[in-house]
Design a protein around this motif. Structure first.
Motif, PDB file in Angstrom:
ATOM      1  N   PHE A   9       0.824  -1.204   0.000  1.00  0.00           N
ATOM      2  CA  PHE A   9       0.000   0.000   0.000  1.00  0.00           C
ATOM      3  C   PHE A   9       0.861   1.259   0.000  1.00  0.00           C
ATOM      4  O   PHE A   9       0.567   2.221  -0.714  1.00  0.00           O
ATOM      5  CB  PHE A   9      -0.941   0.013   1.207  1.00  0.00           C
ATOM      6  N   LEU A  10       1.914   1.252   0.799  1.00  0.00           N
ATOM      7  CA  LEU A  10       2.796   2.419   0.852  1.00  0.00           C
ATOM      8  C   LEU A  10       3.549   2.611  -0.465  1.00  0.00           C
ATOM      9  O   LEU A  10       3.762   3.744  -0.905  1.00  0.00           O
ATOM     10  CB  LEU A  10       3.778   2.287   2.015  1.00  0.00           C
ATOM     11  N   LEU A  11       3.938   1.519  -1.098  1.00  0.00           N
ATOM     12  CA  LEU A  11       4.610   1.608  -2.394  1.00  0.00           C
ATOM     13  C   LEU A  11       3.663   2.147  -3.462  1.00  0.00           C
ATOM     14  O   LEU A  11       4.060   2.983  -4.287  1.00  0.00           O
ATOM     15  CB  LEU A  11       5.161   0.238  -2.787  1.00  0.00           C
ATOM     16  N   LEU A  12       2.413   1.711  -3.446  1.00  0.00           N
ATOM     17  CA  LEU A  12       1.424   2.227  -4.394  1.00  0.00           C
ATOM     18  C   LEU A  12       1.144   3.715  -4.141  1.00  0.00           C
ATOM     19  O   LEU A  12       0.957   4.490  -5.091  1.00  0.00           O
ATOM     20  CB  LEU A  12       0.141   1.412  -4.318  1.00  0.00           C
ATOM     21  N   ALA A  13       1.128   4.115  -2.882  1.00  0.00           N
ATOM     22  CA  ALA A  13       0.956   5.534  -2.555  1.00  0.00           C
ATOM     23  C   ALA A  13       2.136   6.345  -3.070  1.00  0.00           C
ATOM     24  O   ALA A  13       1.961   7.455  -3.602  1.00  0.00           O
ATOM     25  CB  ALA A  13       0.804   5.710  -1.052  1.00  0.00           C
ATOM     26  N   LEU A  14       3.330   5.808  -2.939  1.00  0.00           N
ATOM     27  CA  LEU A  14       4.523   6.478  -3.446  1.00  0.00           C
ATOM     28  C   LEU A  14       4.461   6.633  -4.955  1.00  0.00           C
ATOM     29  O   LEU A  14       4.748   7.710  -5.490  1.00  0.00           O
ATOM     30  CB  LEU A  14       5.772   5.685  -3.030  1.00  0.00           C
ATOM     31  N   VAL A  15       4.065   5.586  -5.655  1.00  0.00           N
ATOM     32  CA  VAL A  15       3.966   5.644  -7.119  1.00  0.00           C
ATOM     33  C   VAL A  15       2.917   6.675  -7.543  1.00  0.00           C
ATOM     34  O   VAL A  15       3.140   7.449  -8.476  1.00  0.00           O
ATOM     35  CB  VAL A  15       3.650   4.244  -7.693  1.00  0.00           C
ATOM     36  N   ALA A  16       1.786   6.710  -6.848  1.00  0.00           N
ATOM     37  CA  ALA A  16       0.730   7.668  -7.191  1.00  0.00           C
ATOM     38  C   ALA A  16       1.202   9.110  -7.020  1.00  0.00           C
ATOM     39  O   ALA A  16       0.923   9.968  -7.873  1.00  0.00           O
ATOM     40  CB  ALA A  16      -0.514   7.419  -6.340  1.00  0.00           C
ATOM     41  N   THR A  17       1.937   9.396  -5.958  1.00  0.00           N
ATOM     42  CA  THR A  17       2.405  10.768  -5.753  1.00  0.00           C
ATOM     43  C   THR A  17       3.490  11.145  -6.758  1.00  0.00           C
ATOM     44  O   THR A  17       3.520  12.279  -7.231  1.00  0.00           O
ATOM     45  CB  THR A  17       2.928  10.978  -4.323  1.00  0.00           C
ATOM     46  N   ILE A  18       4.346  10.207  -7.109  1.00  0.00           N
ATOM     47  CA  ILE A  18       5.395  10.514  -8.081  1.00  0.00           C
ATOM     48  C   ILE A  18       4.797  10.752  -9.465  1.00  0.00           C
ATOM     49  O   ILE A  18       5.216  11.669 -10.180  1.00  0.00           O
ATOM     50  CB  ILE A  18       6.459   9.397  -8.094  1.00  0.00           C
ATOM     51  N   VAL A  19       3.814   9.946  -9.845  1.00  0.00           N
ATOM     52  CA  VAL A  19       3.156  10.159 -11.144  1.00  0.00           C
ATOM     53  C   VAL A  19       2.454  11.511 -11.160  1.00  0.00           C
ATOM     54  O   VAL A  19       2.511  12.241 -12.160  1.00  0.00           O
ATOM     55  CB  VAL A  19       2.166   9.009 -11.450  1.00  0.00           C
ATOM     56  N   CYS A  20       1.834  11.877 -10.062  1.00  0.00           N
ATOM     57  CA  CYS A  20       1.154  13.173  -9.983  1.00  0.00           C
ATOM     58  C   CYS A  20       2.152  14.324 -10.068  1.00  0.00           C
ATOM     59  O   CYS A  20       1.844  15.368 -10.644  1.00  0.00           O
ATOM     60  CB  CYS A  20       0.335  13.268  -8.707  1.00  0.00           C
ATOM     61  N   MET A  21       3.337  14.149  -9.506  1.00  0.00           N
ATOM     62  CA  MET A  21       4.348  15.210  -9.564  1.00  0.00           C
ATOM     63  C   MET A  21       4.838  15.446 -10.989  1.00  0.00           C
ATOM     64  O   MET A  21       5.201  16.558 -11.342  1.00  0.00           O
ATOM     65  CB  MET A  21       5.550  14.867  -8.681  1.00  0.00           C
ATOM     66  N   CYS A  22       4.855  14.404 -11.802  1.00  0.00           N
ATOM     67  CA  CYS A  22       5.445  14.503 -13.128  1.00  0.00           C
ATOM     68  C   CYS A  22       4.462  14.919 -14.219  1.00  0.00           C
ATOM     69  O   CYS A  22       4.884  15.399 -15.261  1.00  0.00           O
ATOM     70  CB  CYS A  22       6.061  13.162 -13.509  1.00  0.00           C
ATOM     71  N   MET A  23       3.181  14.737 -14.005  1.00  0.00           N
ATOM     72  CA  MET A  23       2.190  14.984 -15.049  1.00  0.00           C
ATOM     73  C   MET A  23       1.443  16.296 -14.783  1.00  0.00           C
ATOM     74  O   MET A  23       1.370  16.744 -13.652  1.00  0.00           O
ATOM     75  CB  MET A  23       1.210  13.813 -15.111  1.00  0.00           C
ATOM     76  N   PRO A  24       0.861  16.883 -15.830  1.00  0.00           N
ATOM     77  CA  PRO A  24       0.096  18.123 -15.616  1.00  0.00           C
ATOM     78  C   PRO A  24      -1.190  17.872 -14.843  1.00  0.00           C
ATOM     79  O   PRO A  24      -1.818  16.825 -14.975  1.00  0.00           O
ATOM     80  CB  PRO A  24      -0.196  18.616 -17.031  1.00  0.00           C
TER      81      PRO A  24
END
Length: 151
Positions: A9-24
């Motif tokens: 769950f924490l890894l999926l949360a990390l991936v979601a925040t990183i994707v959000c940081m990179c995309m408009p």
């Protein structure tokens, strides 16, 4: 253990925040006839190609959330600290949404209408995963306390 479901769950949360940081996050439909400015977490790219860094706190709040998710994964031996880090991460995500709403209703009001992208919902997905991880950590803590009581 690092192989717990909370880690996933924490890894999926990390991936979601990183994707959000990179995309408009979305674009602003201007009132006049010009190209729509695009909102990123770090800056607002204007119609002339210039960057406005007034929305920079969005990036820093998501960076804090990403660092906290990563730190929470590796503090698996200290469950109480993990629970606190999960709560702190939820607070940073709530602050991110508060600043985004502030920018939409106050900052972009005279510029035009804001149209959000699907990436603006990724921090919410991250918050859901953080909540699920927190529940798992609490369950592990209860299990350890019950086992200690039996001994």
């Amino acid at each position: 253990m690092i192989q717990r479901k909370q880690t996933i769950f924490l890894l999926l949360a990390l991936v979601a925040t990183i994707v959000c940081m990179c995309m408009p996050l979305g674009f602003i439909e201007p009132k006049g006839m010009c190209i729509a400015p695009v909102l990123y977490n770090l800056a607002l790219r204007g119609s002339d190609g210039a960057y406005d860094f007034s929305v920079c706190p969005l990036f820093f709040l998501l960076a804090i959330a990403s660092i906290l998710s990563l730190a929470t994964i590796f503090t698996y031996k200290k469950r109480k600290l993990q629970m606190r880090l999960c709560k702190l991460n939820l607070v940073s995500i709530c602050l991110w949404y508060a600043f985004l709403v502030y920018q939409i209703f106050i900052g972009f009001k005279e510029t035009g209408v804001f149209h959000q992208s699907w990436t603006a919902f990724l921090p919410f997905v991250s918050a859901v995963f953080q909540t699920l991880a927190h529940r798992g950590i609490v369950a592990d803590e209860k299990l350890v306390r019950a086992a200690d009581r039996i001994r």
